[in-house]
Structure formats: structure tokens, C-alpha cells
Design an enzyme around this catalytic site. Structure first.
Site, PDB file in Angstrom:
ATOM      1  N   ASP A  39      39.103  35.640  40.186  1.00 31.55           N
ATOM      2  CA  ASP A  39      37.968  36.122  39.404  1.00 31.55           C
ATOM      3  C   ASP A  39      37.042  37.093  40.140  1.00 31.55           C
ATOM      4  OD1 ASP A  39      38.990  34.248  37.637  1.00 31.55           O
ATOM      5  OD2 ASP A  39      37.036  33.392  37.152  1.00 31.55           O
ATOM      6  N   HIS A  71      38.500  33.608  43.927  1.00 30.59           N
ATOM      7  CA  HIS A  71      37.718  34.824  43.694  1.00 30.59           C
ATOM      8  C   HIS A  71      38.095  35.939  44.669  1.00 30.59           C
ATOM      9  CE1 HIS A  71      35.270  31.666  41.831  1.00 30.59           C
ATOM     10  NE2 HIS A  71      34.807  32.599  41.037  1.00 30.59           N
TER      11      HIS A  71
HETATM   12 ZN   LIG Z   1      33.162  34.766  37.668  1.00 31.81          ZN
END
Ligand SMILES: [Zn+2]
Length: 310
Positions: A135, A280
Site C-alpha cells: 500500500d 507498505h
Molecule cells: Zn494506506
């Protein structure tokens, strides 16, 4: 969460490591649905101050969100650099998430994928099938490193991109897509959508779809709400725009930089058939994430897991 612009800060998110005890997934989702509705009512539908572009909201961290397993120090300032133009990572701010230490519903074929109005927490593609989601990118520094690891281990992943990053790094959008990874919509500014109006939510999503397709990827079929902050409005907009709501079930809070060891241990300790793992590649210094991926991806493969896309 919910911070955008050039100087994001990191905030803790909720219930990163899901705990559910003996509660069934269906019951949990039911409770979560009630909570979502309650949360919506409690906000009175008031829009957040965020606009569709470059606006910043800095919600107060929710004390419920501090998982005991987290070694993070949320609230700290992010590192500088060219790739910090987006928000910090996600963790849930409600309790709608299922536990990540029980068998994945649907792994037996008895529980169908979630219906409209519910996000997807698990993949349902049989024994040892799991998914990896990345992400908050793309990031000029970290996305190529993640792509190299995924190529090395021949792992298909799903990149939940922030629109303003996709717009800024269009070539990376194309590169991610060309490598066979899915590109999902993760809003334009990474706001707390649960506090936004339908028009604001729609603008966040549509603008991001445009940036992703302009970058060379297919029109996204998946949408992930920042922080897992879903609302009836978000589900409604997703339905109208033909997007499937995607959540996750294993969250090592890598965005809070808890140390690569912690990330690896959390992923290896909580992943089971059907898990959707959250990592992430954007929002700040993701060197720990890259180091952890280098370690846990081969470990998961050695444990017999294979990766699918939601
Ligand atoms: Zn996010």
C-alpha cells in the site's frame, strides 16, 4: 492515517493484529457492520476538512488501536525524502476485522466471498492460498525494490496505490502493472473516508482511477479504504463505481517501523490459509519493509503457501 501532503505524520491504527477468540467470522462481521453504522451516525455525516487534493486531516489517534504486539511509536514524524508525499500506513480503526489467527472462512468453500457492503478480508482459493498487498505507493525508492523481490520469488501481488503518487510516478504504475501485479485504488490523498461525504469519497476514488489508468494500468477493480475506515457511503460509492472493497487480515504495522524482526515474526506468526497480508511501499522510510519481505517471502513459500490476487 488520513494524512496527506508533503509532510505526513504517522498515527496508530486500530486492531492491527486481529483478535477474535471463538467468535465466528460471520458474527464478527455482523458486529462490525453495526459498529460501522454506529460510527457513521456518530459523525453525523459531517464532512472532514479534507478536500480531494492536497488537503490534510490529522485525526486523533484512537487508543483502542494500540496492539500489544506493536513495537511502533506512532505519531512520530516521518523521515524526509522524495517518497514521503503520502500518508502513513493502515491499520484498522474499528473492530470489524476478523481474527487473523483462525482458519480463513471460505478456505473450505463453505463461506462465499463477502457480499456488497462488506470488505474482503481473505482470499478463498484453497489450501495455502494467500495474498500480498502493498500500500501507499508507488514510491520511486521502494517500489522498485519490492518489485525486484516479487520478481525474484515469482510472487504476484496487489499494489494499493495512492492517486497522487500514481500521478507523480506514472512509469511505476506501468511497471507494476506490466509485471503482472494488480493495481488497486487507495484514494487520492489517503483521508479518513468514514468522515467524508459521498461527493468527496467519489472524487477521491475517481481522480485516482484516472491517474492509475493514465499511468498505464487497467481500470482498478479493487478499492482499499485507508486505515480500513469503511462506511456505508464508501460501500455505496464502490458499488456505483464497480469497485470491490478490499481489506486485509494480517497487519504487522510495517509503516510504523517496528523493526524488520517484528514484521517478519508477525507475518509468519499470523498468516494462515486465506490471509491477506498488508505491507507498505510508500508513506515514508520503508527499508524495514523491504528487509522483512526479503526474509518472509521465501519463508512463506517454504511453508507451502502460494500467492494469489484478490
Ligand atoms: Zn494506506
Amino acid at each position: 492515517m488520513n494524512v496527506s501532503g508533503p509532510d505526513p505524520q504517522e498515527f496508530p491504527r486500530d486492531a492491527a493484529l486481529r483478535r477474535g477468540g471463538g467468535m465466528s467470522r460471520r458474527l464478527l462481521l455482523g458486529v462490525g457492520g453495526v459498529m460501522l453504522l454506529g460510527g457513521c451516525a456518530s459523525t453525523g455525516g459531517k464532512p472532514a476538512a479534507a478536500g480531494p487534493a492536497g488537503a490534510t486531516t490529522a485525526p486523533t489517534p484512537d487508543p483502542r488501536s494500540r496492539p500489544t504486539g506493536s513495537a511502533s511509536s506512532p505519531g512520530q514524524s516521518p523521515s524526509g525524502g522524495a517518497d514521503t508525499s503520502t500518508a502513513p500506513g493502515d491499520s484498522h480503526s474499528n473492530d470489524s476485522a476478523p481474527p487473523d489467527n483462525s482458519p480463513a472462512p471460505g478456505a473450505t468453500g463453505q463461506d462465499p466471498p463477502p457480499a456488497a457492503g462488506k470488505p474482503q478480508f481473505y482470499v478463498h482459493e484453497g489450501d495455502k492460498a494467500i495474498a500480498l498487498t502493498i500500500d501507499d505507493g508507488p514510491s520511486s525508492k521502494y517500489t522498485p525494490q519490492v518489485l525486484a523481490l516479487l520478481a525474484q520469488y515469482k510472487i504476484p501481488a496487489t499494489f494499493c496505490m495512492i492517486g497522487q503518487n500514481a500521478d507523480k510516478h506514472a512509469s511505476l504504475v506501468a511497471e507494476v502493472s506490466a509485471a503482472g501485479h494488480l493495481v488497486a485504488n487507495h484514494t487520492w490523498t489517503h483521508p479518513n473516508l468514514a468522515k467524508m461525504t459521498e461527493a468527496q469519497v467519489t472524487a477521491e476514488i475517481e481522480r485516482t482511477n484516472d491517474a492509475i489508468t493514465r499511468g498505464g494500468a487497467h481500470q482498478p477493480a479493487l478499492f482499499r479504504a485507508p486505515g480500513g475506515n469503511w462506511s456505508p457511503t464508501v460501500f455505496s460509492v464502490c458499488s456505483k463505481l464497480g469497485l470491490r472493497p478490499l481489506d486485509w487480515s494480517v497487519d504487522p504495522r510495517d509503516w510504523s517501523r517496528p523493526g524488520a524482526d517484528h514484521i517478519v515474526q508477525t507475518v509468519m506468526g499470523h498468516t494462515h490459509t486465506g490471509s491477506i497480508i498488508l505491507e507498505h511501499d510508500g508513506g515514508g522510510d520503508r527499508s524495514q519493509t523491504v528487509a522483512a519481505l526479503q526474509r518472509f517471502l521465501p519463508q512463506l513459500l517454504e511453508a507451502g503457501y502460494h500467492f494469489v490476487q484478490p
